[in-house]
Design an enzyme around this catalytic site. Structure first.
Site, PDB file in Angstrom:
ATOM      1  N   SER A   1      38.846  14.718 -10.814  1.00  0.00           N
ATOM      2  CA  SER A   1      38.818  15.146  -9.428  1.00  0.00           C
ATOM      3  C   SER A   1      39.500  14.196  -8.478  1.00  0.00           C
ATOM      4  O   SER A   1      40.606  13.785  -8.753  1.00  0.00           O
ATOM      5  CB  SER A   1      37.389  15.448  -9.010  1.00  0.00           C
ATOM      6  OG  SER A   1      37.386  16.356  -7.939  1.00  0.00           O
ATOM      7  N   CYS A   2      38.864  13.825  -7.360  1.00  0.00           N
ATOM      8  CA  CYS A   2      39.651  13.393  -6.211  1.00  0.00           C
ATOM      9  C   CYS A   2      39.031  12.217  -5.462  1.00  0.00           C
ATOM     10  O   CYS A   2      37.942  11.773  -5.773  1.00  0.00           O
ATOM     11  CB  CYS A   2      39.799  14.553  -5.228  1.00  0.00           C
ATOM     12  SG  CYS A   2      40.003  16.170  -5.995  1.00  0.00           S
ATOM     13  N   ASP A   3      39.749  11.766  -4.450  1.00  0.00           N
ATOM     14  CA  ASP A   3      39.257  10.756  -3.524  1.00  0.00           C
ATOM     15  C   ASP A   3      39.655  11.146  -2.114  1.00  0.00           C
ATOM     16  O   ASP A   3      40.770  11.615  -1.882  1.00  0.00           O
ATOM     17  CB  ASP A   3      39.849   9.380  -3.853  1.00  0.00           C
ATOM     18  CG  ASP A   3      39.403   8.860  -5.207  1.00  0.00           C
ATOM     19  OD1 ASP A   3      38.356   8.195  -5.256  1.00  0.00           O
ATOM     20  OD2 ASP A   3      40.103   9.110  -6.203  1.00  0.00           O
TER      21      ASP A   3
END
Length: 410
Positions: A7-9
């Site tokens: 996923s993400c930041d």
């Protein structure tokens, strides 16, 4: 369950964390490596009372008015990983797992909630109320990637406007939110809100107590109560990325600019710029939100994977925004595998023109040239925001930059 994506930041810097009197937002979208991310613009619109809007899997009541939005999204779905609206609101989301079970039924994706929040909220707080209201009514669930194997997760969100930011973390239909008014903050694939809860679901603590997750005595920490006892391995690995992102922000605390935020999103040592196994950073976004409401917000998008070899191109809301088909994927209508039943039984080519050009093996000198043009563009944008130079026709900025980038690759 299949191995979750990493996923993400999301990042935000509010004065005095920022060098200028700006709020700076940034996000990397880490998704399956072959997934195409497009950048799309939708103008503001009025809708008939009682009408509905078809999201990725379900329909919900439509708002009578929706704001103009620009979105960076996986091309197969209705919602978005990140985006902004005409009022200077930016939202990004992250995958997370909690003690609340993930609903296997199709409902609203976290990415649908990002778009709905942007279309209906004229401030970060208003967008948060839109998302939590829809979450409580419709729930979250459904396949989160374009594959026949079932795969779902809960979501956390970073919602930002010209004045403040909100971290919104969810567990099923439950939620907690933290307000951020100054300094720097980042989120990743884990719950981060402890006792600093500024708003919450009215039944949050009662449910936690009924489940035996909280005694009902002492301080209530959302992350301590709702984090899973046996989190997925990738969620544990995200702690390193979260720590690395925090360190990078602190390193620049007091001097954060759009260029600094881009450098953070390009950082491979921390894992923030993802390029590993089946996943990579498929799209990136950085926004400049001046505190002065008379100065336009500027939103930069890559529309291509790996920000370390991509160009951030500026978008500014104006009366004359030119459609940019070069970063929009082909449409397949009712034959799209996300629309046919059962879903995702075949694949289609979603590559847009810029994505195809970006796949060419550009030499180091070409990348250096394109990056130099990006730095020149940043300097001009900063000068425009400070009122030192007159901006060009704002609606053409993104189109012109995409067109120039494609010509460089050719």
């Amino acid at each position: 369950m299949a191995e979750p994506p990493r996923s993400c930041d999301c990042f935000v810097s509010l004065p005095p964390g920022s060098k200028e009197d700006y709020v700076i937002f940034g996000k990397n979208s880490d998704r399956p490596r072959d997934e195409v991310q497009e950048v799309v613009y939708y103008p503001s619109s009025s809708h008939a009372p009682g009408s509905t809007v078809e999201c990725t899997y379900i329909s919900v009541p439509q708002a009578e008015h929706t704001h103009a939005v620009v979105l960076s999204r996986p091309a197969w779905l209705w919602g978005a990983e990140m985006g902004a609206n005409e009022h200077g609101v930016c939202i990004g989301n992250e995958a997370v797992w909690t003690k609340e079970p993930v609903d296997p039924e199709e409902a609203l994706l976290g990415m649908d909630l990002v778009r709905l929040g942007l279309e209906r909220g004229d401030s970060a707080w208003a967008a948060l109320n839109v998302i939590t209201g829809l979450l409580e009514q419709h729930g979250q669930g459904g396949a989160c990637r374009e594959a026949p194997e079932p795969f779902s997760y809960h979501n956390t969100f970073l919602l930002v406007d010209r004045q403040e930011a909100w971290v919104l973390e969810t567990a099923g239909k439950l939620w907690a939110a933290q307000k951020v008014t100054e300094g720097v903050k980042n989120i990743s694939n884990q719950l981060t809100i402890g006792t600093e809860i500024c708003a919450e679901h009215p039944e949050l603590r009662a449910v936690a107590q009924a489940q035996g997750w909280w005694s009902g005595e002492g301080d209530f920490s959302f992350s301590a109560v709702f984090s899973p006892d046996n989190p997925p391995a990738r969620m544990e690995m995200a702690k390193q990325r979260y720590t690395g992102g925090t360190a990078l922000l602190q390193q620049h605390n007091g001097s954060v600019t759009a260029e600094v935020m881009m450098s953070i999103l390009r950082d491979k040592a921390s894992g923030i710029c993802m390029d590993s196994e089946g996943f990579c950073t498929t799209g990136s976004m950085v926004s400049i939100l001046p505190r002065n409401p008379d100065v336009p917000c500027v939103h930069f998008f890559t529309a291509t994977p790996d920000p370390s070899r991509s160009v951030f191109k500026p978008f500014i809301f104006s009366e004359h925004v030119r459609p940019v088909s070069m970063v929009m994927s082909p449409q397949y209508g009712s034959d799209d595998p996300v629309r046919t039943q059962p879903r995702f039984q075949h694949q289609v080519d979603r590559k847009h023109e810029l994505y195809k050009a970006h796949q060419t093996d550009a030499g180091v000198s070409l990348q250096e040239t394109v990056r130099y043009l990006e730095s020149q563009c940043l300097e001009e944008i900063e000068a425009m925001l400070r009122g030192e130079i007159q901006g060009q026709e704002l609606g053409d900025l993104f189109f012109d930059c995409v067109d120039a980038e494609i010509k460089f690759y050719q």
